[in-house]
Design a protein around this motif. Structure first.
Motif, mmCIF file in Angstrom:
data_model
loop_
_atom_site.group_PDB
_atom_site.id
_atom_site.type_symbol
_atom_site.label_atom_id
_atom_site.label_comp_id
_atom_site.label_asym_id
_atom_site.label_seq_id
_atom_site.Cartn_x
_atom_site.Cartn_y
_atom_site.Cartn_z
ATOM 1 N N ILE A 108 0.819 -1.206 0.000
ATOM 2 C CA ILE A 108 0.000 0.000 0.000
ATOM 3 C C ILE A 108 0.857 1.262 0.000
ATOM 4 N N GLY A 109 0.432 2.260 -0.783
ATOM 5 C CA GLY A 109 1.109 3.545 -0.772
ATOM 6 C C GLY A 109 1.876 3.812 -2.048
ATOM 7 N N VAL A 110 2.711 4.848 -2.001
ATOM 8 C CA VAL A 110 3.471 5.269 -3.166
ATOM 9 C C VAL A 110 4.662 4.339 -3.365
ATOM 10 N N VAL A 242 1.081 -5.294 3.008
ATOM 11 C CA VAL A 242 2.148 -4.478 3.582
ATOM 12 C C VAL A 242 1.690 -3.032 3.541
ATOM 13 N N SER A 243 1.641 -2.380 4.701
ATOM 14 C CA SER A 243 1.233 -0.978 4.766
ATOM 15 C C SER A 243 2.330 -0.162 5.440
ATOM 16 N N ARG A 301 13.022 2.818 3.570
ATOM 17 C CA ARG A 301 11.568 2.818 3.364
ATOM 18 C C ARG A 301 10.879 1.766 4.233
ATOM 19 N N ALA A 302 11.637 0.745 4.646
ATOM 20 C CA ALA A 302 11.038 -0.355 5.398
ATOM 21 C C ALA A 302 10.691 0.024 6.839
ATOM 22 N N ARG A 303 11.211 1.132 7.322
ATOM 23 C CA ARG A 303 11.104 1.436 8.753
ATOM 24 C C ARG A 303 9.674 1.509 9.257
ATOM 25 N N SER A 304 8.754 1.977 8.432
ATOM 26 C CA SER A 304 7.360 2.117 8.876
ATOM 27 C C SER A 304 6.470 0.985 8.390
ATOM 28 N N ALA A 305 7.049 -0.061 7.812
ATOM 29 C CA ALA A 305 6.251 -1.124 7.190
ATOM 30 C C ALA A 305 5.690 -2.100 8.215
ATOM 31 N N THR A 306 4.485 -2.588 7.943
ATOM 32 C CA THR A 306 3.847 -3.645 8.738
ATOM 33 C C THR A 306 3.199 -4.637 7.778
ATOM 34 N N LEU A 307 3.463 -5.906 8.010
ATOM 35 C CA LEU A 307 2.840 -6.973 7.215
ATOM 36 C C LEU A 307 1.775 -7.665 8.052
ATOM 37 N N ARG A 308 0.576 -7.778 7.485
ATOM 38 C CA ARG A 308 -0.491 -8.580 8.092
ATOM 39 C C ARG A 308 -0.950 -9.595 7.057
#
Length: 331
Positions: A108-110, A242-243, A301-308
């Motif tokens: 999700i996102g840019v 992934v958001s 870019r991965a620092r704010s990522a969350t996988l559900r």
């Protein structure tokens, strides 16, 4: 079909976040049909192909579709690339005779590719037209900022960017209109928030994110995409999302909690609600996954990522939009 080698060349433009963790959640078996609902530069698609999947990938950005044609040729018939919104992925696949798949992934996102192109207007780090449109059509960021009421701009910055000084920023934006360039907007925000030159974190980040989310209708699109995924996944199918934003992650978490019956137990502070009117469409979701320190160092870019992620049950989908009543087909 010809199997792709596991060493399928990677595209240096995009190092997909949590790639190994996403692949683990998808548990791809050779020959399965998987959907990459947010193709971008093709990072997840390449990983799925290397794992042996037949892949259908979607993107609303025409540049992403054009850039993916070389991979379509490399894939030897195992990749189908579709131009369209992922909120309509079930309709887009049905038009091609596909009504059930084994896995769906959302990033999700840019995309990094969009951020790196200054002329697309997504980044405050590169001057360009104040655009931000993923589909390259419709109202641009400049169109909206130069015409919206101050209180509407403030609400968007607060709700979509978690900007606590949203009213101050909105007031400064309205006073500086018309705005046409990303550097102009970033300068206005920095001055409004009294940002000293050279300070480590740019205060434009939150506002640029909020404006982009609003211009592209990203939260509504995410909700539509999750409902479409519920309709498309066959029993045992896997969903991975992934958001990068707390509001997006909350939407995914609440969707999976509702669809898995996670709200049914109640607590000592709240009585148990009435029994679910519908059977759970997903099994209990896996624990959320965050990137490790090594990945954060390699890919900021991965620092704010969350996988559900979660696995589809055999229960009928809650949402039946676009259900044709035909026998489900696979790719």
């Amino acid at each position: 079909m010809t199997d792709l080698p596991s060493d399928l060349p990677q595209d240096s433009r995009h190092d997909p976040v949590l790639r190994e963790e996403v692949l683990a959640a998808l548990a791809i078996a050779p020959g399965e049909c998987h959907v990459d609902a947010t193709f971008g530069a093709g990072g997840y698609t390449r990983a799925m192909l290397a794992a042996g999947a037949d892949v259908i990938a979607c993107d609303r950005d025409p540049d992403a579709i054009a850039g993916g044609q070389a991979l379509v040729a490399e894939a030897g018939g195992k990749l189908t690339l579709i131009h369209g919104r992922f909120g309509e992925i079930d309709r887009l696949l049905a038009e091609r005779g596909v009504e059930a798949v084994d896995g769906i992934t959302f990033d999700i996102g840019v995309s990094s590719m969009q951020l790196d192109q200054g002329e697309r207007g997504f980044s405050f780090q590169k001057d360009g037209p104040l655009d931000m449109r993923m589909a390259q059509e419709g109202e641009s960021a400049a169109d909206w900022l130069n015409s919206a009421d101050e209180h509407v701009i403030a609400d968007v910055l607060f709700h979509y960017g978690d900007e606590r000084q949203s009213r101050r920023v909105a007031r400064a934006i309205v006073a500086a209109r018309p705005l046409t360039r990303t550097n102009e907007l970033a300068t206005v925000i920095r001055k409004a928030l009294r940002h000293p030159p050279g300070a480590p974190k740019d205060p434009s980040t939150k506002s640029f994110q909020a404006i982009r989310i609003h211009v592209n209708g990203e939260l509504d699109e995410l909700i539509a995409g999750l409902n479409a995924a519920e309709r498309l996944l066959r029993p045992g199918g896997r969903l991975a999302v992934v958001s990068f934003h707390s509001t997006e992650d909350r939407i995914v978490k609440n969707f999976l909690r509702e669809r898995s019956g996670g709200d049914a137990a109640g607590s000592r502070h709240r009585p148990a609600p009435l029994p679910l009117a519908r059977a759970a469409t997903f099994e209990t979701p896996a624990r959320k996954v965050r990137p490790g320190k090594a990945e954060e160092t390699r890919n900021p870019r991965a620092r704010s990522a969350t996988l559900r992620s979660a696995i589809r049950t055999a229960a009928p989908a809650y949402s039946t939009r676009g259900n044709s009543g035909k026998e489900a087909m696979s790719c």
